[in-house]
Scaffold this motif. Structure first.
Motif, PDB file in Angstrom:
ATOM      1  N   LYS A 173      45.398  61.426   6.673  1.00 21.84           N
ATOM      2  CA  LYS A 173      45.788  60.980   8.015  1.00 21.84           C
ATOM      3  C   LYS A 173      45.197  59.606   8.322  1.00 21.84           C
ATOM      4  CE  LYS A 173      45.930  65.656   9.924  1.00 21.84           C
ATOM      5  NZ  LYS A 173      45.198  66.611  10.793  1.00 21.84           N
ATOM      6  N   VAL A 174      43.926  59.424   7.987  1.00 27.73           N
ATOM      7  CA  VAL A 174      43.261  58.147   8.266  1.00 27.73           C
ATOM      8  C   VAL A 174      43.897  57.025   7.450  1.00 27.73           C
ATOM      9  CG1 VAL A 174      41.058  56.911   8.247  1.00 27.73           C
ATOM     10  CG2 VAL A 174      41.110  59.331   8.850  1.00 27.73           C
ATOM     11  N   LEU A 175      44.269  57.316   6.207  1.00 27.91           N
ATOM     12  CA  LEU A 175      44.935  56.325   5.368  1.00 27.91           C
ATOM     13  C   LEU A 175      46.277  55.918   5.970  1.00 27.91           C
ATOM     14  CD1 LEU A 175      45.242  54.663   2.767  1.00 27.91           C
ATOM     15  CD2 LEU A 175      46.151  56.731   1.655  1.00 27.91           C
ATOM     16  N   LEU A 176      47.068  56.896   6.405  1.00 23.04           N
ATOM     17  CA  LEU A 176      48.372  56.594   6.996  1.00 23.04           C
ATOM     18  C   LEU A 176      48.213  55.748   8.248  1.00 23.04           C
ATOM     19  CD1 LEU A 176      51.440  56.975   7.178  1.00 23.04           C
ATOM     20  CD2 LEU A 176      51.018  59.153   8.372  1.00 23.04           C
ATOM     21  N   GLU A 177      47.267  56.118   9.115  1.00 25.23           N
ATOM     22  CA  GLU A 177      47.054  55.356  10.351  1.00 25.23           C
ATOM     23  C   GLU A 177      46.616  53.936  10.047  1.00 25.23           C
ATOM     24  OE1 GLU A 177      45.139  53.574  13.751  1.00 25.23           O
ATOM     25  OE2 GLU A 177      44.172  54.075  11.843  1.00 25.23           O
ATOM     26  N   LYS A 178      45.731  53.767   9.074  1.00 24.99           N
ATOM     27  CA  LYS A 178      45.225  52.441   8.732  1.00 24.99           C
ATOM     28  C   LYS A 178      46.343  51.542   8.210  1.00 24.99           C
ATOM     29  CE  LYS A 178      42.164  49.237   7.830  1.00 24.99           C
ATOM     30  NZ  LYS A 178      41.419  48.534   8.891  1.00 24.99           N
ATOM     31  N   ILE A 179      47.211  52.083   7.379  1.00 22.14           N
ATOM     32  CA  ILE A 179      48.321  51.287   6.843  1.00 22.14           C
ATOM     33  C   ILE A 179      49.243  50.839   7.974  1.00 22.14           C
ATOM     34  CG2 ILE A 179      50.372  51.345   5.380  1.00 22.14           C
ATOM     35  CD1 ILE A 179      48.846  53.347   3.585  1.00 22.14           C
ATOM     36  N   LEU A 180      49.591  51.753   8.863  1.00 19.55           N
ATOM     37  CA  LEU A 180      50.497  51.415   9.958  1.00 19.55           C
ATOM     38  C   LEU A 180      49.885  50.373  10.894  1.00 19.55           C
ATOM     39  CD1 LEU A 180      51.880  54.949  10.918  1.00 19.55           C
ATOM     40  CD2 LEU A 180      53.101  53.106   9.749  1.00 19.55           C
ATOM     41  N   ARG A 181      48.576  50.436  11.091  1.00 17.66           N
ATOM     42  CA  ARG A 181      47.926  49.532  12.052  1.00 17.66           C
ATOM     43  C   ARG A 181      47.567  48.184  11.426  1.00 17.66           C
ATOM     44  NH1 ARG A 181      42.676  49.480  12.955  1.00 17.66           N
ATOM     45  NH2 ARG A 181      42.450  51.575  12.085  1.00 17.66           N
ATOM     46  N   SER A 182      47.058  48.186  10.225  1.00 16.58           N
ATOM     47  CA  SER A 182      46.580  46.934   9.615  1.00 16.58           C
ATOM     48  C   SER A 182      47.580  46.300   8.664  1.00 16.58           C
ATOM     49  CB  SER A 182      45.256  47.195   8.871  1.00 16.58           C
ATOM     50  OG  SER A 182      44.258  47.639   9.763  1.00 16.58           O
ATOM     51  N   CYS A 183      48.599  47.046   8.275  1.00 18.74           N
ATOM     52  CA  CYS A 183      49.656  46.493   7.415  1.00 18.74           C
ATOM     53  C   CYS A 183      51.016  46.761   8.074  1.00 18.74           C
ATOM     54  CB  CYS A 183      49.611  47.125   6.024  1.00 18.74           C
ATOM     55  SG  CYS A 183      47.985  47.088   5.243  1.00 18.74           S
ATOM     56  N   PRO A 184      51.243  46.194   9.244  1.00 18.61           N
ATOM     57  CA  PRO A 184      52.423  46.554  10.053  1.00 18.61           C
ATOM     58  C   PRO A 184      53.751  46.193   9.424  1.00 18.61           C
ATOM     59  CG  PRO A 184      51.327  44.615  10.968  1.00 18.61           C
ATOM     60  CD  PRO A 184      50.432  45.133   9.887  1.00 18.61           C
ATOM     61  N   ASP A 185      53.756  45.284   8.450  1.00 14.41           N
ATOM     62  CA  ASP A 185      55.015  44.853   7.844  1.00 14.41           C
ATOM     63  C   ASP A 185      55.350  45.616   6.573  1.00 14.41           C
ATOM     64  OD1 ASP A 185      55.478  42.914   9.818  1.00 14.41           O
ATOM     65  OD2 ASP A 185      54.144  41.495   8.815  1.00 14.41           O
ATOM     66  N   VAL A 186      54.626  46.701   6.309  1.00 18.81           N
ATOM     67  CA  VAL A 186      54.966  47.535   5.162  1.00 18.81           C
ATOM     68  C   VAL A 186      56.407  48.017   5.324  1.00 18.81           C
ATOM     69  CG1 VAL A 186      54.142  49.685   6.228  1.00 18.81           C
ATOM     70  CG2 VAL A 186      54.156  49.460   3.745  1.00 18.81           C
ATOM     71  N   SER A 187      57.129  48.160   4.223  1.00 16.19           N
ATOM     72  CA  SER A 187      58.547  48.517   4.311  1.00 16.19           C
ATOM     73  C   SER A 187      58.723  49.996   4.668  1.00 16.19           C
ATOM     74  CB  SER A 187      59.249  48.218   2.989  1.00 16.19           C
ATOM     75  OG  SER A 187      60.605  48.606   3.058  1.00 16.19           O
ATOM     76  N   LYS A 188      58.338  50.884   3.759  1.00 18.50           N
ATOM     77  CA  LYS A 188      58.461  52.321   3.993  1.00 18.50           C
ATOM     78  C   LYS A 188      57.222  53.041   3.465  1.00 18.50           C
ATOM     79  CE  LYS A 188      63.491  52.168   3.297  1.00 18.50           C
ATOM     80  NZ  LYS A 188      64.600  52.566   2.386  1.00 18.50           N
ATOM     81  N   ILE A 189      56.934  54.174   4.098  1.00 16.54           N
ATOM     82  CA  ILE A 189      55.842  55.019   3.616  1.00 16.54           C
ATOM     83  C   ILE A 189      56.396  56.425   3.431  1.00 16.54           C
ATOM     84  CG2 ILE A 189      53.507  55.870   4.026  1.00 16.54           C
ATOM     85  CD1 ILE A 189      53.103  53.604   6.021  1.00 16.54           C
ATOM     86  N   TYR A 190      56.569  56.815   2.174  1.00 14.23           N
ATOM     87  CA  TYR A 190      57.023  58.175   1.876  1.00 14.23           C
ATOM     88  C   TYR A 190      55.798  59.090   1.828  1.00 14.23           C
ATOM     89  CZ  TYR A 190      61.441  56.032   0.400  1.00 14.23           C
ATOM     90  OH  TYR A 190      62.628  55.332   0.356  1.00 14.23           O
ATOM     91  N   VAL A 191      55.821  60.161   2.607  1.00 16.50           N
ATOM     92  CA  VAL A 191      54.673  61.073   2.659  1.00 16.50           C
ATOM     93  C   VAL A 191      55.117  62.462   2.230  1.00 16.50           C
ATOM     94  CG1 VAL A 191      53.414  59.767   4.408  1.00 16.50           C
ATOM     95  CG2 VAL A 191      55.047  61.486   5.146  1.00 16.50           C
ATOM     96  N   LEU A 192      54.434  62.993   1.227  1.00 16.97           N
ATOM     97  CA  LEU A 192      54.757  64.321   0.704  1.00 16.97           C
ATOM     98  C   LEU A 192      54.120  65.381   1.599  1.00 16.97           C
ATOM     99  CD1 LEU A 192      56.113  65.746  -1.798  1.00 16.97           C
ATOM    100  CD2 LEU A 192      53.788  65.952  -2.718  1.00 16.97           C
ATOM    101  N   ILE A 193      54.958  66.237   2.188  1.00 19.14           N
ATOM    102  CA  ILE A 193      54.471  67.281   3.090  1.00 19.14           C
ATOM    103  C   ILE A 193      55.170  68.589   2.740  1.00 19.14           C
ATOM    104  CG2 ILE A 193      54.257  68.045   5.478  1.00 19.14           C
ATOM    105  CD1 ILE A 193      54.374  65.170   6.376  1.00 19.14           C
ATOM    106  N   ARG A 194      54.396  69.635   2.560  1.00 21.28           N
ATOM    107  CA  ARG A 194      55.015  70.929   2.249  1.00 21.28           C
ATOM    108  C   ARG A 194      55.332  71.692   3.538  1.00 21.28           C
ATOM    109  NH1 ARG A 194      51.227  75.166   2.473  1.00 21.28           N
ATOM    110  NH2 ARG A 194      49.052  74.477   2.595  1.00 21.28           N
ATOM    111  N   PRO A 195      56.413  72.434   3.532  1.00 20.95           N
ATOM    112  CA  PRO A 195      56.701  73.285   4.691  1.00 20.95           C
ATOM    113  C   PRO A 195      55.568  74.303   4.855  1.00 20.95           C
ATOM    114  CG  PRO A 195      58.600  73.134   3.215  1.00 20.95           C
ATOM    115  CD  PRO A 195      57.436  72.548   2.487  1.00 20.95           C
ATOM    116  N   LYS A 196      55.230  74.601   6.093  1.00 23.39           N
ATOM    117  CA  LYS A 196      54.123  75.530   6.348  1.00 23.39           C
ATOM    118  C   LYS A 196      54.510  76.469   7.477  1.00 23.39           C
ATOM    119  CE  LYS A 196      49.127  75.598   7.145  1.00 23.39           C
ATOM    120  NZ  LYS A 196      47.935  74.750   7.425  1.00 23.39           N
ATOM    121  N   LYS A 197      54.458  77.767   7.151  1.00 17.89           N
ATOM    122  CA  LYS A 197      54.841  78.796   8.113  1.00 17.89           C
ATOM    123  C   LYS A 197      56.247  78.495   8.638  1.00 17.89           C
ATOM    124  CE  LYS A 197      50.057  79.770   9.343  1.00 17.89           C
ATOM    125  NZ  LYS A 197      49.035  79.812  10.409  1.00 17.89           N
TER     126      LYS A 197
END
Length: 528
Positions: free
Chosen positions: A27-51
């Protein structure tokens, strides 16, 4: 390639792939990228379904966290850059659909692998699957990416904790990683558990062992020169960004903060002089981003991955004794709501195992069974014994680390720091030589109170009054008990009056010393 390119510009236009984004560090990594690297193109995040929650719903709940409040306020559209990918590192091909796989292989150039099981006592097979096979699957996916530039793997500084001096290099292990993965595939769970002790050797748990195996798997996979390994020590709450003290994980020392602050933990095994090598979560996150930048912009095609030990310098050591004192101080200054017992305001750490066992019996088990017995008589649900069993399990996991100290070399980290611009050093900081531990532990305590226990600051005055009332009642009851004992002795002449007076004098002096030596009574500047 422009070697002087700022890091935020380096990430501009690039697409990233992240695993473990639902975890503390992810979570901290994702937030840091969005805030300090705002011009990043895309961020694919692997998330498993839960319940009953689908991946995109889990991602939405992540964005609802206070962690993302600042970046969303600055740029409400930043969430549009994040694409949830349904999958699971424990599944073949990580459970990623063909369509998502196609997009990832076409777009992604940088991979950050944070997914792992951090449970110390994870069953051997489960630890292998979570911490080793997941790495193997990430490697295979990375090799298929058309624009692939670098893979950053999150390891641990304790991967080789059986060594007292740990350099930024690989150390030999007692098994071939591929052979171990094959064994895990066909052996039964019972056979794997029987095999575990002979393989673990001097490792204290399956976590550190599988982390060392995962590192060695990365050593021979065909893209070694495009791999970065970051080894943080004990990861704790944020130091500076996006806010001081943020945490949402019960792992690590959070359990100590809560159980000590609630008055449950009265003693623990440990050396006051042993280094508690805590590292704020924003520090290794910045190092991961900086390490990827250096690997791509200044690649020297070394035969092995670059390793960064992310630990505190000797010039700013923090000891377990310091932690014990500061926990005591903050438990009094900033008490947690509704403590189960009056928090202990003295030192609670000792390296003597016999003393620790005796203190556990008299300070934990006897009170727990006594109170639970009273609760049963009152026809209420007993809970203290159950709580202390969990606390005992937590302490058993930490004991290996609280009685030892290590020395980590961090030459690679220092060299990386030297080549960074002044701007990047401020934005992607990872030098903890200036970290004020007194202030940091106070922020950590408040972070646990706010973000994990969800307690309100306006309840502090009431909690302080509650504790003071309980302390007063406790002193009155102890005084009455002492009076009754002395009265009984005088009535039946079991001991001479002079001996009783000496005993009273001793108790008075002992109480006075205990009061004045209580670290909770001292200014925080005297605790270091």
């Amino acid at each position: 390639m422009d070697f002087t390119m700022d890091m935020s510009k380096f990430y501009a236009g690039r697409s990233l792939f992240l695993t473990g984004v639902t975890g503390f560090m992810g979570k901290v990594l994702l937030e840091k990228i969005l805030r300090s690297c705002p011009d990043v193109s895309k961020i694919y995040v692997l998330i498993r379904p839960k319940k009953s929650l689908l991946p995109h719903e889990r991602l939405a709940s992540i964005f609802d966290s206070p962690l993302f409040a600042k970046v969303i306020k600055e740029n409400a559209n930043c969430k549009d850059k994040v694409i949830s990918v349904s999958g699971d590192v424990l599944q073949p091909h990580m459970g990623i659909s063909e369509e998502d796989n196609s997009h990832i292989q076409e777009d992604v150039s940088i991979v950050f692998h944070c997914a792992a099981s951090v449970r110390f006592q994870e069953p051997f097979r489960d630890a292998i699957e979570s911490n080793v096979r997941s790495v193997d699957r990430v490697i295979e996916l990375s090799k298929k990416m058309r624009k692939f530039e670098v893979l950053v793997h999150l390891s641990t500084a304790f991967a080789y904790c059986y060594r007292k001096h740990i350099e930024e290099k690989f150390y030999p292990i007692n098994v071939n990683p591929k052979d171990l993965l094959n064994c895990s595939r066909w052996m039964s769970t019972e056979m794997m558990e029987k095999l575990a002790p002979s393989l673990l050797g001097d490792h204290p748990n399956t976590y550190t062992y599988t982390k060392s195996v995962a590192e060695n798997l990365l050593l021979h996979h065909g893209i070694e020169h495009r791999t970065v390994i970051v080894r943080p020590s004990i990861v704790t709450s944020s130091w500076k960004e996006p806010m001081a003290g943020w945490c949402d994980s019960m792992n690590g020392p959070v359990g100590l903060v809560i159980t000590f602050g609630k008055g449950l933990l009265r003693t623990m095994l440990g050396k006051r002089s042993a280094a508690a090598n805590f590292v704020p979560v924003d520090v290794p996150i910045n190092l991961m981003l900086a390490g990827a930048w250096k690997n791509v912009t200044q690649r020297n095609y070394e035969s092995e991955p670059t390793i960064y030990n992310c630990t505190n310098p000797d010039s700013n050591r923090f000891l377990w004794g310091d932690l014990s004192d500061l926990l005591a101080y903050n438990a009094k200054l900033l008490p947690l709501d509704k403590p189960a017992r009056i928090p202990l305001y003295g030192s609670s750490i000792s390296p003597n195992r016999l003393r620790n066992k005796l203190e556990w019996i008299f300070c934990h088990w006897i009170p727990a069974y006594t109170v639970d017995g009273i609760l049963r008589i009152a026809r209420k649900r007993p809970k203290f014994v159950r709580w202390y069993k969990k606390i005992n399990s937590m302490c058993d996991c930490l004991n290996y680390f609280t009685v030892r100290s290590w020395k980590w070399e961090n030459n690679n980290k220092q060299e990386l720091q030297k080549i960074m611009s002044d701007k990047d050093k401020k934005t992607f900081y990872f030098d903890t030589s200036t970290l004020d531990w007194n202030k940091y532990i106070e922020d950590y305590h408040m972070g646990v109170k706010r973000y994990i226990l969800h307690e309100k600051m306006d309840e502090l005055p009431n909690t302080r009054k509650w504790i003071q009332r309980r302390q007063t009642i406790s002193k009155i009851l102890k005084g009455l008990l002492l009076f009754l004992i002395l009265y009984s002795l005088l009535q039946y002449d079991f001991v001479s009056q002079s001996n009783i007076l000496i005993a009273c004098l001793f108790l008075f002096v002992h109480s006075a010393i205990s009061y004045w030596m209580d670290p909770g009574q001292q200014p925080i500047s005297k605790l270091r």
